[in-house]
Scaffold this active site. Structure first.
Site, mmCIF file in Angstrom:
data_model
loop_
_atom_site.group_PDB
_atom_site.id
_atom_site.type_symbol
_atom_site.label_atom_id
_atom_site.label_comp_id
_atom_site.label_asym_id
_atom_site.label_seq_id
_atom_site.Cartn_x
_atom_site.Cartn_y
_atom_site.Cartn_z
ATOM 1 N N ASP A 44 0.910 -1.136 -0.120
ATOM 2 C CA ASP A 44 -0.008 0.101 0.045
ATOM 3 C C ASP A 44 1.030 1.387 0.074
ATOM 4 O O ASP A 44 2.063 1.035 0.491
ATOM 5 C CB ASP A 44 -0.993 0.087 1.230
ATOM 6 N N TYR A 159 -14.528 8.055 -11.605
ATOM 7 C CA TYR A 159 -14.296 6.525 -11.133
ATOM 8 C C TYR A 159 -14.798 5.468 -11.886
ATOM 9 O O TYR A 159 -14.033 4.759 -12.028
ATOM 10 C CB TYR A 159 -15.020 6.674 -9.490
ATOM 11 N N GLU A 201 -15.829 7.787 3.916
ATOM 12 C CA GLU A 201 -16.702 6.405 4.172
ATOM 13 C C GLU A 201 -18.013 6.173 3.406
ATOM 14 O O GLU A 201 -18.711 7.171 2.509
ATOM 15 C CB GLU A 201 -16.973 6.412 5.608
HETATM 16 P P1 NAD Z 1 -9.619 1.503 0.703
HETATM 17 O O1 NAD Z 1 -9.590 2.907 0.333
HETATM 18 O O2 NAD Z 1 -10.011 1.225 2.034
HETATM 19 O O3 NAD Z 1 -8.439 0.785 0.101
HETATM 20 C C1 NAD Z 1 -7.797 1.091 -1.133
HETATM 21 C C2 NAD Z 1 -6.154 1.217 -0.762
HETATM 22 O O4 NAD Z 1 -5.508 1.476 -2.123
HETATM 23 C C3 NAD Z 1 -5.917 2.346 0.044
HETATM 24 O O5 NAD Z 1 -5.381 1.775 1.159
HETATM 25 C C4 NAD Z 1 -5.152 3.352 -0.530
HETATM 26 O O6 NAD Z 1 -3.731 3.971 0.380
HETATM 27 C C5 NAD Z 1 -4.319 2.305 -1.594
HETATM 28 N N1 NAD Z 1 -3.828 3.021 -2.708
HETATM 29 C C6 NAD Z 1 -4.335 3.982 -3.342
HETATM 30 N N2 NAD Z 1 -3.614 4.480 -4.533
HETATM 31 C C7 NAD Z 1 -2.438 3.764 -4.311
HETATM 32 C C8 NAD Z 1 -1.322 3.758 -4.805
HETATM 33 N N3 NAD Z 1 -0.837 4.467 -5.747
HETATM 34 N N4 NAD Z 1 -0.461 2.758 -4.694
HETATM 35 C C9 NAD Z 1 -0.440 1.719 -3.460
HETATM 36 N N5 NAD Z 1 -1.641 2.013 -2.864
HETATM 37 C C10 NAD Z 1 -2.338 2.892 -3.124
HETATM 38 O O7 NAD Z 1 -10.805 1.080 -0.442
HETATM 39 P P2 NAD Z 1 -11.534 -0.444 -0.722
HETATM 40 O O8 NAD Z 1 -12.957 -0.333 -0.204
HETATM 41 O O9 NAD Z 1 -10.532 -1.473 0.116
HETATM 42 O O10 NAD Z 1 -11.531 -0.764 -2.153
HETATM 43 C C11 NAD Z 1 -10.603 -1.569 -2.805
HETATM 44 C C12 NAD Z 1 -10.868 -1.576 -4.288
HETATM 45 O O11 NAD Z 1 -12.520 -2.104 -4.294
HETATM 46 C C13 NAD Z 1 -10.812 -0.341 -4.941
HETATM 47 O O12 NAD Z 1 -10.266 -0.641 -6.243
HETATM 48 C C14 NAD Z 1 -12.265 -0.044 -4.984
HETATM 49 O O13 NAD Z 1 -12.395 0.919 -5.988
HETATM 50 C C15 NAD Z 1 -13.018 -1.264 -5.429
HETATM 51 N N6 NAD Z 1 -14.395 -1.270 -4.898
HETATM 52 C C16 NAD Z 1 -14.552 -1.206 -3.410
HETATM 53 C C17 NAD Z 1 -16.051 -0.887 -3.330
HETATM 54 C C18 NAD Z 1 -16.506 -0.818 -1.719
HETATM 55 O O14 NAD Z 1 -17.701 -0.624 -1.648
HETATM 56 N N7 NAD Z 1 -15.658 -0.687 -0.737
HETATM 57 C C19 NAD Z 1 -16.953 -0.947 -4.163
HETATM 58 C C20 NAD Z 1 -16.684 -1.129 -5.581
HETATM 59 C C21 NAD Z 1 -15.275 -1.159 -5.942
#
Ligand code: NAD
Length: 343
Positions: A44, A159, A201
């Site tokens: 991360d 997005y 959130e």
């Molecule tokens: P999150 O924000 O909790 O986790 C994403 C992580 O990616 C963060 O810790 C962030 O620091 C890291 N990150 C961002 N840019 C980065 C970079 N350049 N290099 C390394 N790390 C980087 O989000 P999440 O809810 O865990 O989502 C994970 C994935 O699932 C994402 O691709 C998100 O778009 C997708 N997603 C999530 C949801 C949801 O409801 N949570 C829904 C649809 C899709």
């Protein structure tokens, strides 16, 4: 149907989980760790002390994966690569920071090439229901979205378009170079160890926090974004990690985007009622019609996942929310006591 799940996979294979400092990536690292995997590399860009979960025995690296050299380092010796790294948040974040969301394209672009060059066997991409055509999501009594509804394309600005383009990268790496990729379109994921305050959130965590705070401070009322009739489905985190495993290890799903979401449709008003029931309070509701609220309605059509995997996310919302509420309550109390929390 060929669905191995991790039971049949070599537990000493190097698994690389990107975005592991966040909600889903951190939960996935724990999921594989708990199944006996010995060589998990978690990555991360956040400094390691700020990760939501640190799993014992997992190699943790702080690398910005928008940089190609860092992606090459991340993928060294990788057998499986999971891309869950993205700049994301709830509607308040993705409607406001479209450029940041679009820039996540750099992560997938460099990571998939690095995984391919490293000779990885499998590559997973976390897409989103925001990739679907927004024209189909204008009413609250919405028809559930099936996989073919992404085209003709009219994704969520910023997005959603990044997700659609990254999906296309995954499909073309398979078509042109025979690199095996998997793509899941997540529908709102919630649960313990996720973002619950600070602006990124999502609705379930935000509502739990507001109810907990209103109860604690004796305010007697909460603000709801929109008119409360907007509908969504919400997938509990344990279903999400299990679903990622099942999808990634199903050879019938190579380069085939598939919904990973619950099909239990909930309105925001119902979500609030669930949270109030857990809390044992009844609050007055004020509706902020100017707040970001996204599409009017969205649900996951699970025909394809049930047909191919014989399974769908099935944790009832009331059960998942109760666990989430209890965890946020704990975080809230820790913060009041001046202790470290996940945000
Ligand atoms: P999150 O924000 O909790 O986790 C994403 C992580 O990616 C963060 O810790 C962030 O620091 C890291 N990150 C961002 N840019 C980065 C970079 N350049 N290099 C390394 N790390 C980087 O989000 P999440 O809810 O865990 O989502 C994970 C994935 O699932 C994402 O691709 C998100 O778009 C997708 N997603 C999530 C949801 C949801 O409801 N949570 C829904 C649809 C899709």
């Amino acid at each position: 149907m060929q669905n191995k799940m991790t039971d049949e996979i070599d537990r000493d294979a190097r698994i690389v989980i990107c975005g592991a400092g966040g909600f889903i990536g951190g939960s996935l690292a724990r999921y594989f760790h708990d199944r006996g995997f010995t060589r998990i590399r978690a990555i991360d860009k956040k400094p390691i002390p700020e990760w939501y979960q640190r799993v014992p025995g997992v190699e943790c690296l702080c690398l910005n994966l928008s940089d190609e050299g860092n992606c090459r380092r991340a993928c060294e010796g990788a057998v499986e690569v999971y891309n869950l790294a993205a700049n994301m948040g709830g509607m308040g974040f993705i409607e406001r920071f479209r450029i940041e969301c679009l820039r996540s394209i750099l992560i997938n672009t460099h990571l998939i090439e690095s995984a391919y060059q490293a000779g990885a066997k499998r590559y997973f991409y976390a897409s989103s229901a925001c990739a679907y055509n927004t024209e189909l999501q204008k009413v609250t009594e919405v028809r559930a979205l099936k996989e073919s509804d992404a085209y003709p394309a009219m994704a969520e600005r910023g997005y959603g378009w990044e997700k659609l383009m990254s999906e296309m990268f995954c499909q073309e790496y398979w078509a042109e170079r025979g690199f095996k990729t998997w793509i899941a379109r997540f529908h709102n994921v919630y649960g313990p160890n996720g973002t619950w305050d600070g602006g990124r959130e999502k609705a379930p965590a935000a509502i739990c926090r507001k109810v907990i705070q209103a109860k604690d401070e004796g305010i007697g009322q909460i603000e709801i974004w929109g008119d409360g009739t907007q509908t969504r489905s919400f997938m509990y985190i344990d279903d999400c990690t299990k679903g990622i495993d099942r999808i990634m290890h199903c050879d019938d799903l190579v380069a085939t985007p598939i919904n990973l979401g619950s099909s239990e449709l909930i309105s925001v008003n119902e979500l609030v009622a669930f949270a109030e029931k857990i809390a044992g309070v009844r609050l007055e509701h004020t509706y902020n019609l100017n707040a970001p609220q996204g599409v009017a309605g969205r649900n996951s059509d699970n025909t394809m996942i049930k047909k191919i995997l014989g399974w769908e996310p099935d944790t009832p919302f009331s059960a998942g929310l109760a666990k989430t509420y209890a965890w946020i309550q704990q975080q809230y109390e820790q913060r009041k006591a001046g202790l470290r929390t996940v945000e």
